[in-house]
Design a protein around this motif. Structure first.
Motif, PDB file in Angstrom:
ATOM      1  N   GLN A   1      37.445 -92.408 106.105  1.00  0.00           N
ATOM      2  CA  GLN A   1      38.235 -92.922 104.982  1.00  0.00           C
ATOM      3  C   GLN A   1      38.388 -94.434 105.052  1.00  0.00           C
ATOM      4  O   GLN A   1      38.488 -95.108 104.020  1.00  0.00           O
ATOM      5  N   GLU A   2      38.410 -94.980 106.263  1.00  0.00           N
ATOM      6  CA  GLU A   2      38.644 -96.411 106.438  1.00  0.00           C
ATOM      7  C   GLU A   2      37.359 -97.242 106.412  1.00  0.00           C
ATOM      8  O   GLU A   2      37.417 -98.469 106.513  1.00  0.00           O
ATOM      9  N   SER A   3      36.198 -96.594 106.341  1.00  0.00           N
ATOM     10  CA  SER A   3      34.940 -97.327 106.502  1.00  0.00           C
ATOM     11  C   SER A   3      34.069 -97.253 105.256  1.00  0.00           C
ATOM     12  O   SER A   3      34.261 -96.398 104.396  1.00  0.00           O
ATOM     13  N   VAL A   4      33.117 -98.179 105.180  1.00  0.00           N
ATOM     14  CA  VAL A   4      32.136 -98.158 104.085  1.00  0.00           C
ATOM     15  C   VAL A   4      30.748 -97.762 104.583  1.00  0.00           C
ATOM     16  O   VAL A   4      29.873 -97.456 103.777  1.00  0.00           O
ATOM     17  N   ALA A   5      30.524 -97.776 105.889  1.00  0.00           N
ATOM     18  CA  ALA A   5      29.209 -97.396 106.421  1.00  0.00           C
ATOM     19  C   ALA A   5      29.345 -97.023 107.890  1.00  0.00           C
ATOM     20  O   ALA A   5      30.196 -97.567 108.606  1.00  0.00           O
ATOM     21  N   ILE A   6      28.498 -96.100 108.334  1.00  0.00           N
ATOM     22  CA  ILE A   6      28.421 -95.771 109.757  1.00  0.00           C
ATOM     23  C   ILE A   6      27.283 -96.584 110.351  1.00  0.00           C
ATOM     24  O   ILE A   6      26.148 -96.520 109.879  1.00  0.00           O
ATOM     25  N   VAL A   7      27.587 -97.385 111.386  1.00  0.00           N
ATOM     26  CA  VAL A   7      26.575 -98.218 112.026  1.00  0.00           C
ATOM     27  C   VAL A   7      25.892 -97.456 113.155  1.00  0.00           C
ATOM     28  O   VAL A   7      24.680 -97.531 113.338  1.00  0.00           O
ATOM     29  N   ARG A   8      26.656 -96.671 113.896  1.00  0.00           N
ATOM     30  CA  ARG A   8      26.096 -95.908 115.014  1.00  0.00           C
ATOM     31  C   ARG A   8      26.988 -94.719 115.326  1.00  0.00           C
ATOM     32  O   ARG A   8      28.205 -94.876 115.461  1.00  0.00           O
ATOM     33  N   ALA A   9      26.388 -93.556 115.433  1.00  0.00           N
ATOM     34  CA  ALA A   9      27.119 -92.361 115.847  1.00  0.00           C
ATOM     35  C   ALA A   9      26.329 -91.691 116.955  1.00  0.00           C
ATOM     36  O   ALA A   9      25.138 -91.417 116.815  1.00  0.00           O
ATOM     37  N   ALA A  10      26.990 -91.470 118.085  1.00  0.00           N
ATOM     38  CA  ALA A  10      26.365 -90.840 119.248  1.00  0.00           C
ATOM     39  C   ALA A  10      27.514 -90.233 120.052  1.00  0.00           C
ATOM     40  O   ALA A  10      28.686 -90.487 119.752  1.00  0.00           O
ATOM     41  N   PRO A  11      27.215 -89.425 121.078  1.00  0.00           N
ATOM     42  CA  PRO A  11      28.315 -88.859 121.855  1.00  0.00           C
ATOM     43  C   PRO A  11      29.273 -89.943 122.356  1.00  0.00           C
ATOM     44  O   PRO A  11      28.852 -90.899 123.005  1.00  0.00           O
ATOM     45  N   HIS A  12      30.545 -89.816 122.005  1.00  0.00           N
ATOM     46  CA  HIS A  12      31.627 -90.733 122.409  1.00  0.00           C
ATOM     47  C   HIS A  12      31.496 -92.124 121.792  1.00  0.00           C
ATOM     48  O   HIS A  12      32.183 -93.049 122.212  1.00  0.00           O
ATOM     49  N   VAL A  13      30.617 -92.290 120.833  1.00  0.00           N
ATOM     50  CA  VAL A  13      30.431 -93.593 120.178  1.00  0.00           C
ATOM     51  C   VAL A  13      30.436 -93.391 118.668  1.00  0.00           C
ATOM     52  O   VAL A  13      29.661 -92.597 118.137  1.00  0.00           O
ATOM     53  N   LEU A  14      31.334 -94.109 117.976  1.00  0.00           N
ATOM     54  CA  LEU A  14      31.343 -94.070 116.515  1.00  0.00           C
ATOM     55  C   LEU A  14      31.690 -95.474 116.031  1.00  0.00           C
ATOM     56  O   LEU A  14      32.852 -95.895 116.076  1.00  0.00           O
ATOM     57  N   ILE A  15      30.661 -96.187 115.609  1.00  0.00           N
ATOM     58  CA  ILE A  15      30.848 -97.572 115.180  1.00  0.00           C
ATOM     59  C   ILE A  15      30.616 -97.641 113.685  1.00  0.00           C
ATOM     60  O   ILE A  15      29.610 -97.139 113.173  1.00  0.00           O
ATOM     61  N   THR A  16      31.563 -98.240 112.984  1.00  0.00           N
ATOM     62  CA  THR A  16      31.499 -98.280 111.521  1.00  0.00           C
ATOM     63  C   THR A  16      31.638 -99.712 111.020  1.00  0.00           C
ATOM     64  O   THR A  16      32.073-100.603 111.743  1.00  0.00           O
ATOM     65  N   ARG A  17      31.262 -99.888 109.760  1.00  0.00           N
ATOM     66  CA  ARG A  17      31.686-101.096 109.059  1.00  0.00           C
ATOM     67  C   ARG A  17      32.961-100.727 108.311  1.00  0.00           C
ATOM     68  O   ARG A  17      32.955 -99.899 107.400  1.00  0.00           O
ATOM     69  N   HIS A  18      34.067-101.326 108.732  1.00  0.00           N
ATOM     70  CA  HIS A  18      35.364-101.081 108.112  1.00  0.00           C
ATOM     71  C   HIS A  18      35.347-101.571 106.660  1.00  0.00           C
ATOM     72  O   HIS A  18      34.578-102.474 106.329  1.00  0.00           O
ATOM     73  N   ARG A  19      36.187-101.006 105.826  1.00  0.00           N
ATOM     74  CA  ARG A  19      36.221-101.471 104.428  1.00  0.00           C
ATOM     75  C   ARG A  19      36.526-102.960 104.320  1.00  0.00           C
ATOM     76  O   ARG A  19      36.166-103.616 103.336  1.00  0.00           O
ATOM     77  N   LEU A  20      37.148-103.564 105.335  1.00  0.00           N
ATOM     78  CA  LEU A  20      37.380-105.012 105.338  1.00  0.00           C
ATOM     79  C   LEU A  20      36.122-105.787 105.735  1.00  0.00           C
ATOM     80  O   LEU A  20      36.109-107.014 105.674  1.00  0.00           O
ATOM     81  N   GLY A  21      35.075-105.091 106.176  1.00  0.00           N
ATOM     82  CA  GLY A  21      33.808-105.735 106.516  1.00  0.00           C
ATOM     83  C   GLY A  21      33.531-105.835 108.001  1.00  0.00           C
ATOM     84  O   GLY A  21      32.392-106.064 108.400  1.00  0.00           O
ATOM     85  N   HIS A  22      34.552-105.676 108.819  1.00  0.00           N
ATOM     86  CA  HIS A  22      34.362-105.801 110.264  1.00  0.00           C
ATOM     87  C   HIS A  22      33.601-104.600 110.812  1.00  0.00           C
ATOM     88  O   HIS A  22      33.886-103.462 110.446  1.00  0.00           O
ATOM     89  N   VAL A  23      32.636-104.874 111.702  1.00  0.00           N
ATOM     90  CA  VAL A  23      31.912-103.799 112.386  1.00  0.00           C
ATOM     91  C   VAL A  23      32.627-103.552 113.707  1.00  0.00           C
ATOM     92  O   VAL A  23      32.769-104.460 114.537  1.00  0.00           O
TER      93      VAL A  23
END
Lengths: 252, 252
Positions: A86-108
């Motif tokens: 809900q807080e993100s606009v894109a998923i940058v990386r998803a892996a076991p124990h790792v979930l990195i997104t581009r937040h709706r504010l733009g921060h990765v």
């Protein structure tokens, strides 16, 4: 000489608290009033989020199908993952124990900046989201704190991010007002008259990181700091100016 | 309270200069001796590289076939690109006006950290490489400066890097000694007894960035700074400990 002063005596912050008034009290008791030209108040994301009521009870979150699938893939709590989505606009990386997104504010960032640690006693089932508009919140703090201090103070809202290629977190700015978060020196020359190779400086990120030397992370956390003695450049822009659009990323 | 003191009165540094002696003189004239527990001396890469004779006359560089091809692709000087290749172990990104490499020290950075700006009058045809072993150089400075100061000082060698997803440079550590460049808090708990989510802190990067508030970049550059008042954690590792191997990168 620049000095960095921890503001330690703030109470536990709750939704609706007048953060500017609490910060002013803390500055006063630390002997830091009146404010001086160039003062920058660094406020950690956690207390701003708490004051803005961004604490979410995980029991009230209903994960959708995408969150359930992504939670299985990352081995994370599906309710947390629902909030991350809900807080993100894109998923940058998803892996076991790792979930990195581009937040709706733009921060990765990891988990859209959602924090489950150190949010208060007995609150293990709650999550703290980033503020809705940290640049706007910084602006409000600048106005409220400058009103009766005899001068203007700049404000930076800080968070801690991991980074590609390097272990360990550092401070970053997710909000700023009263200073140029990004200093643009294109066209400036060095002392030999050559055009500068470094032309943009992430001043608000540098200030946020400097403050982490006293605000720390986790166990020793201090929720705010005052940095005194800077010669702030002219101009003004918020932390949004630091966000590089995905299509302009130089590193891939 | 932490204070950051610029060291401004160092002379122009040349190959073979005794940097420790010059820094001690600068500390003395700034009234910062004797050193105190927790002091960290931040030395910019530029003066360390100059003292170590890492200035290269570009006229003496013979670009190979790979450098010529890459120079055409990036629209850069083929002699500079030859040096970039010699200093790196991998090319991360090459595009017009962009050449990002993994330096042989492990850092991912533009142009292998090679600098052509602000290297001295009339030196437009020279390039300044990173020090050969910045962690080792930091160690030598720790030993030399601690010997007659009545205490131990930590040393961080700083540089400025751009970053993915964010505009503007910030400070980073390319060398460190006398402190834990990377602080590992795995297993620590927050104040509510929950396991910390943030478990590694890039302390040397944070210190390098804090120092850039006085050392600046380009025109106003100050070549070194002393940070006083830190409570340094136990342990010791160099900036090499911050480098994340390519195969472990979480962000791709």
């Amino acid at each position: 000489m620049i000095s960095i002063h921890p503001l330690c005596d703030l109470p536990e912050i709750a939704a609706g608290d007048d953060l500017a008034a609490l910060l002013r009290g803390s500055l006063a008791s630390a002997g830091l009033l009146p404010l001086k030209a160039g003062d920058v108040l660094v406020v950690t994301q956690k207390i701003l989020s708490k004051a803005e009521g961004r604490m979410i009870d995980l029991a009230a979150v209903e994960p959708g199908a995408e969150a359930v699938e992504l939670a299985a893939r990352t081995r994370k709590d599906a309710r947390l993952v629902e909030l991350v989505l809900q807080e993100s606009v894109a998923i940058v990386r998803a892996a076991p124990h790792v979930l990195i997104t581009r937040h709706r504010l733009g921060h990765v960032m990891a988990n859209s900046g959602i924090d489950r640690s150190n949010i208060g006693p007995g609150e293990s089932e709650r999550a703290l989201l980033l503020p809705v508009d940290p640049d706007g919140s910084a602006r409000q703090l600048v106005e409220a704190l400058s009103a009766d201090s005899g001068g203007r103070v700049a404000v930076v809202i800080s968070d801690s991010f991991g980074r590609p290629w390097r272990y360990g977190v550092v401070g970053v700015a997710i909000g700023a007002a009263g200073l140029p978060a990004l200093v643009d020196r294109r066209g400036d020359q060095d002392r030999d008259g050559r055009r500068l190779e470094v032309t943009q400086i992430a001043l608000a990120d540098q200030i946020a990181t400097a403050a982490t030397l006293v605000t720390g992370e986790g166990a020793e956390s201090v929720p705010a700091a005052l940095i005194r003695g800077l010669s702030l450049p002219e101009g003004e822009n918020g932390a949004a100016a630091i966000v590089r659009p995905a299509e302009e990323d130089l590193f891939r």
